[in-house]
Write a protein that holds these residues in place. Sequence first.
Motif, PDB file in Angstrom:
ATOM      1  N   CYS A 164       0.865  -1.389   0.122  1.00  0.00           N
ATOM      2  CA  CYS A 164       0.093   0.086   0.157  1.00  0.00           C
ATOM      3  C   CYS A 164       0.720   1.144  -0.146  1.00  0.00           C
ATOM      4  O   CYS A 164       0.547   2.070  -0.740  1.00  0.00           O
ATOM      5  CB  CYS A 164      -0.823  -0.006   1.299  1.00  0.00           C
ATOM      6  N   HIS A 201      -0.744  -4.702  -5.507  1.00  0.00           N
ATOM      7  CA  HIS A 201      -1.018  -3.734  -4.436  1.00  0.00           C
ATOM      8  C   HIS A 201      -2.100  -4.203  -3.500  1.00  0.00           C
ATOM      9  O   HIS A 201      -2.754  -3.098  -3.096  1.00  0.00           O
ATOM     10  CB  HIS A 201      -1.043  -2.521  -5.135  1.00  0.00           C
ATOM     11  N   ARG A 202      -2.289  -5.250  -3.306  1.00  0.00           N
ATOM     12  CA  ARG A 202      -3.257  -5.648  -2.292  1.00  0.00           C
ATOM     13  C   ARG A 202      -2.722  -5.463  -0.770  1.00  0.00           C
ATOM     14  O   ARG A 202      -1.556  -5.893  -0.745  1.00  0.00           O
ATOM     15  CB  ARG A 202      -3.891  -6.924  -2.581  1.00  0.00           C
ATOM     16  N   CYS A 203      -3.335  -5.188   0.316  1.00  0.00           N
ATOM     17  CA  CYS A 203      -3.038  -4.726   1.472  1.00  0.00           C
ATOM     18  C   CYS A 203      -2.821  -6.476   1.794  1.00  0.00           C
ATOM     19  O   CYS A 203      -3.707  -7.193   1.984  1.00  0.00           O
ATOM     20  CB  CYS A 203      -3.909  -4.114   2.249  1.00  0.00           C
ATOM     21  N   CYS A 204      -1.810  -6.425   2.725  1.00  0.00           N
ATOM     22  CA  CYS A 204      -1.416  -7.751   3.353  1.00  0.00           C
ATOM     23  C   CYS A 204      -1.863  -8.065   4.746  1.00  0.00           C
ATOM     24  O   CYS A 204      -1.911  -9.248   5.227  1.00  0.00           O
ATOM     25  CB  CYS A 204       0.202  -7.862   3.265  1.00  0.00           C
ATOM     26  N   GLY A 205      -2.394  -6.707   5.208  1.00  0.00           N
ATOM     27  CA  GLY A 205      -3.132  -6.945   6.558  1.00  0.00           C
ATOM     28  C   GLY A 205      -2.309  -6.191   7.636  1.00  0.00           C
ATOM     29  O   GLY A 205      -2.871  -5.670   8.701  1.00  0.00           O
ATOM     30  N   SER A 206      -1.162  -5.927   7.370  1.00  0.00           N
ATOM     31  CA  SER A 206      -0.339  -4.757   8.134  1.00  0.00           C
ATOM     32  C   SER A 206      -0.206  -5.125   9.654  1.00  0.00           C
ATOM     33  O   SER A 206       0.044  -6.067   9.791  1.00  0.00           O
ATOM     34  CB  SER A 206      -1.045  -3.296   7.812  1.00  0.00           C
TER      35      SER A 206
END
Lengths: 301, 134
Positions: A164, A201-206
């Motif tokens: 992101c 560019h998908r969020c990994c969950g941060s």
Amino acid sequence: MRENKLRIPYYPGCTLKANAKNFEVSALHSMEKLGIEMIELPRWNCCGVVESLTADDKMRHLAPVRNLIRVEEMNEAGIVDDEFRLLTLCSMCFNTLKRSNKFVREDQENLDLINDFMYQEPDYQGKVEVIHLFELLADRGFSRITEKIEKKLEKLNVAAYYGCMLLRPRNISIDDAENPNIIENFVSALGANPVNWHNKHRCCGSYHTLSNKQLVVDSVKEIIQDAQKNRAEIIITSCPLCAFNLDQRQKEIKEQDDNFRQMPILYFTQLLALALGLGKESFGFDQNYIDPEPVLKRFLE
Amino acid sequence: MIKKIIIDSEGNKFLEKIETISGEKITSCDQCGVCTGSCPFTDNMDITPSNVMRKVQLGQKEVLETKTIWVCASCLHCMTRCPRGLDLSKVAEALRQISLREAIDNFDIDQIDKEETKKLPPIALVGSFRKLTG
């Protein structure tokens, strides 16, 4: 004729001094080979990690802006010569520093407020440009990397994972926020093959990796399986939190699904160091959870 | 027949408060649903992101009790695509701040696996504390 060395202020951030030492060492050694001297900011402090999202509380911009003052000081002290670009490696540092810089540079009231509050510091004059290493390398031309390559990473399929923080919000993005290709161009410069994939560019969950581990496990599984479906052998990234999630959470994925095929996650600078023909001490593969050596074996001999 | 929705003064106060904290013009949301379509974590949410916007527009305070506002990790997929240019991550943050500013945490620090803290990147710890604790 000897090429002039570029000397640039560099902000490491906390994680590059802890879990992502392999990111820093591979970057420092690679940049040395490319004629870039990264000069660590004196007295740097936390970047804030996550950008302040509240309009009525501006306190959270103090930490990032304080780092920008250090860059102006470095120029005044002659440590660097008229070099106001601040180089970042960690995507999260890049994001918070660049956004807070915009926050004060584009609004005089904000700048005055922050400067008044930090009255013991010299005023921030708004001269700094926060950049990411990908931008620096792209601006100089990726062909300059290709010229220095000693091991062409031929036929290595690489999934470029942006995450992101390099792309969003749009106004700080290092490339087109929806359809970026800067990391793919970097991969091509190394002689490797960038794969085309959906989840780049998908969020990994941060940060949910602490409080909601399963959310991250599910997200990472989806990201990795998409890369595999598109024949990637490794994934590269520049975010130490993405790297941790994508790499370490494969342990949980494997526990839950025995058919899951694990794959190595590398910092892009580790791949760069390999292509530049540097030694093992520059890779730091011992800090990777999934050992990249089997996949990269043909380039390590 | 024209239907009219009346928002009571308390609901209106709530809407105004969230607009102040977030700095976003929440009433300009058209409910197109692009945010929900873009969100990678709707499976983990109890109501959709666009539903959060609607509830705030209507001053419905029960939105504070939803899982959704805590699941939002500010990845900004929605913001990148919102045709109204709204930043939903700021709205979620404002809703979280209602609790956090009263020092009501959404995450028990004691629950962290001590062994895992040795491996966790500092940015994961600081990020969690900043987002989930007051």
